[in-house]
Design an enzyme around this catalytic site. Structure first.
Site, PDB file in Angstrom:
ATOM      1  N   GLU A 155     -15.506 -74.717 -33.460  1.00 44.40           N
ATOM      2  CA  GLU A 155     -14.836 -74.191 -32.265  1.00 44.40           C
ATOM      3  C   GLU A 155     -15.232 -74.904 -30.973  1.00 44.40           C
ATOM      4  O   GLU A 155     -15.082 -74.360 -29.881  1.00 44.40           O
ATOM      5  CB  GLU A 155     -15.085 -72.667 -32.106  1.00 44.40           C
ATOM      6  N   SER A 243     -19.994 -55.455 -32.962  1.00 44.05           N
ATOM      7  CA  SER A 243     -19.420 -55.780 -34.271  1.00 44.05           C
ATOM      8  C   SER A 243     -20.290 -56.777 -35.037  1.00 44.05           C
ATOM      9  O   SER A 243     -20.150 -56.923 -36.233  1.00 44.05           O
ATOM     10  CB  SER A 243     -17.988 -56.283 -34.129  1.00 44.05           C
ATOM     11  N   TYR A 245     -24.622 -58.502 -34.914  1.00 42.53           N
ATOM     12  CA  TYR A 245     -25.922 -58.256 -34.283  1.00 42.53           C
ATOM     13  C   TYR A 245     -26.615 -59.524 -33.804  1.00 42.53           C
ATOM     14  O   TYR A 245     -27.736 -59.834 -34.201  1.00 42.53           O
ATOM     15  CB  TYR A 245     -26.802 -57.415 -35.221  1.00 42.53           C
ATOM     16  N   HIS A 248     -24.207 -60.539 -27.558  1.00 41.74           N
ATOM     17  CA  HIS A 248     -23.008 -61.158 -26.978  1.00 41.74           C
ATOM     18  C   HIS A 248     -22.403 -60.195 -25.962  1.00 41.74           C
ATOM     19  O   HIS A 248     -22.642 -58.990 -26.001  1.00 41.74           O
ATOM     20  CB  HIS A 248     -22.003 -61.530 -28.067  1.00 41.74           C
ATOM     21  N   ILE A 249     -21.630 -60.769 -25.053  1.00 41.64           N
ATOM     22  CA  ILE A 249     -21.090 -60.015 -23.918  1.00 41.64           C
ATOM     23  C   ILE A 249     -19.586 -60.293 -23.836  1.00 41.64           C
ATOM     24  O   ILE A 249     -19.148 -61.424 -24.053  1.00 41.64           O
ATOM     25  CB  ILE A 249     -21.792 -60.469 -22.605  1.00 41.64           C
TER      26      ILE A 249
END
Lengths: 310, 310
Positions: A155, A243, A245, A248-249
């Site tokens: 990505e 969703s 672990y 993340h934001i």
């Protein structure tokens, strides 16, 4: 060609009243042997109203009016969509979006089935004895896709911003929920480089500088990249439970999608500055589906079901 | 009869991508003098999908299919609504809900117009010097409707539960946003009897017992009255800023409407128990429209606009 030719309705799997979405289960004849029927999951969704067609919508699309009520200057009316003639079809947008899975596996069916969801109360001790153990039992393979992004393997063409500092750094990239077009549905994700924060529960006052660094960087970088958005229009939040672990934001537009279980990054910073072990001391309440493995683990650990009541 | 006969589109006032709603401004000919045109606000909204019609929707309503893409067992399709024949019209529900205001006043137009909204940061001192003064300047007449309910003068037939204790008591009644039919769109409001709490900012640890009393009563009374809902499915929350400054609490279904700026009653109780003056010490961040009088008051008090930045 009608892809739903021969569709036989079985039952409703789930519905969402806000987004005008309904998931159905039915069957379709097998293409190679019409005497055989295949299970099919069908999501019916009304399309959003495109701004470009607003004038056409009001003046050409509607028919079959029925006035429900009328009071002073106010009227409530229902109407139907007139089917456009062939040459009008580009001006009058399709009003349904369908998503068809056929043949649908039992996993597909269960994914789209409604499950009861309850608010659960995760006390600090329930976190320590149940949630943490459950998180640690998740195979590390499940977040390999995160490490692939952080290590530059996947990505990379999507990355909006990359802060390579191993302690404070993070990768900023579009979330799959964003169509990358509508500015109000802007949806970005911040994935931090450090690997020692699983979720909100791991944050202490020691992380205040780290979180402030992320906040100020996002507020500079996002408006510089997506020029239609201002820093004070950014909704920056965290989910609990998340969703996955690895900390993340989420970053969205103030007019965009928003769900109930948001913890604003601003609130998080305030809380850890007010009380250093705030997220270790708090009961955290969140909605959880009864089919979720964490729900099952909580139920097993707490047979008198205190996690449901207050 | 077409209530939009002669409608001329002027411009879009606002849209909501989540609820598939769009507000338009246009004009309609005056009924008594068709040469004169009246301003009209028109809200177009796609109807929710009624469960009862699910089978009809999938098998009879759709036409004009266009397959956007196809991958393995997954297909993405658009479709149009076929206009039902007269005798089918009861089985195939109307797909649009319209709300028409004509003639529309400048106030109506401004109410439905999009305004910029920003996240603002209300520090404790900004609350003391600006927000509190602004709240105190609101004419008491504006919450007379609340006192009318509490004093038994209005809406008495709607009241679901009435706890008459002057300190701990409250009235529970349906919110106007609830259609009183769909269980998932359940929306109730708790209006407390005591008059000394304006908002979240006034709550301290001294209110913990009061709030716990309300929580436990709601969790008993609501499932007893609306038997399809369980205590652990209740979403009990407070808005900050609220729409009026007499303390009140919202109660919805876990599957129902939810917006970003919710403060769960459970979280509030936790916070005041952790730290007695939590809501007096916290910076509170919330979205605010730039046309809101509070926004204007903040802008005036803080010309370097620190209330917008962090």
């Amino acid at each position: 060609m009608n892809p739903l030719e021969g569709f036989e309705f079985d039952r409703i799997l789930s519905e969402d009243i806000t987004t005008r979405t309904i998931n159905l289960l039915g069957t379709l004849p097998a293409p190679d042997d019409p005497s055989k029927r295949l299970p099919a999951v069908l999501r019916l969704e009304k399309t959003a109203l495109p701004k470009e067609s607003a004038s056409v919508l009001a003046t050409q699309v509607l028919t079959d009016f029925s006035i429900l009520d009328h009071n002073d200057v106010y009227s409530w009316i229902t109407a139907r969509t007139r089917l456009p003639a062939k040459d009008e079809a580009t001006a009058i947008p399709a009003d349904w979006k369908l998503y068809l899975i056929c043949p649908a596996s039992p996993q597909h069916i269960s994914k789209y089935s409604e499950q009861a969801r309850f608010f659960v109360r995760e006390t600090p001790s329930l976190y320590e004895t149940v949630t943490k153990k459950w998180i640690e039992s998740i195979p590390p393979k499940r977040i390999e896709w995160v490490y692939n992004i952080l290590e530059g393997k996947k990505e990379q063409e999507s990355i909006v911003f990359d802060d390579k500092d191993p302690e404070l750094g993070f990768v900023l990239l579009p979330d799959s929920k964003w169509d990358r077009q509508n500015p109000h549905s802007l949806y970005l994700q911040v994935i931090v480089r450090r690997r020692d924060v699983r979720s909100l529960r791991d944050l202490t006052s020691a992380h205040a500088q780290f979180l402030k660094h992320i906040r100020s960087t996002i507020k500079k970088v996002v408006p510089a990249t997506f020029v239609y958005v201002k820093p004070e229009e950014l909704n920056i939040f965290v989910h609990y439970q998340p969703s996955y672990y690895h900390f993340h934001i989420h970053v969205t537009h103030i007019r965009g999608p928003s769900t109930g279980q948001h913890h604003l990054l601003d609130d998080i910073i305030e809380n850890i500055e007010l009380s250093e072990s705030y997220y270790q001391r708090r009961v955290l309440v969140f909605p959880l589906g009864v089919e979720h493995p964490l729900y099952k683990a909580m139920e097993e650990a707490d047979p008198i079901r205190e996690f449901l009541n207050s």
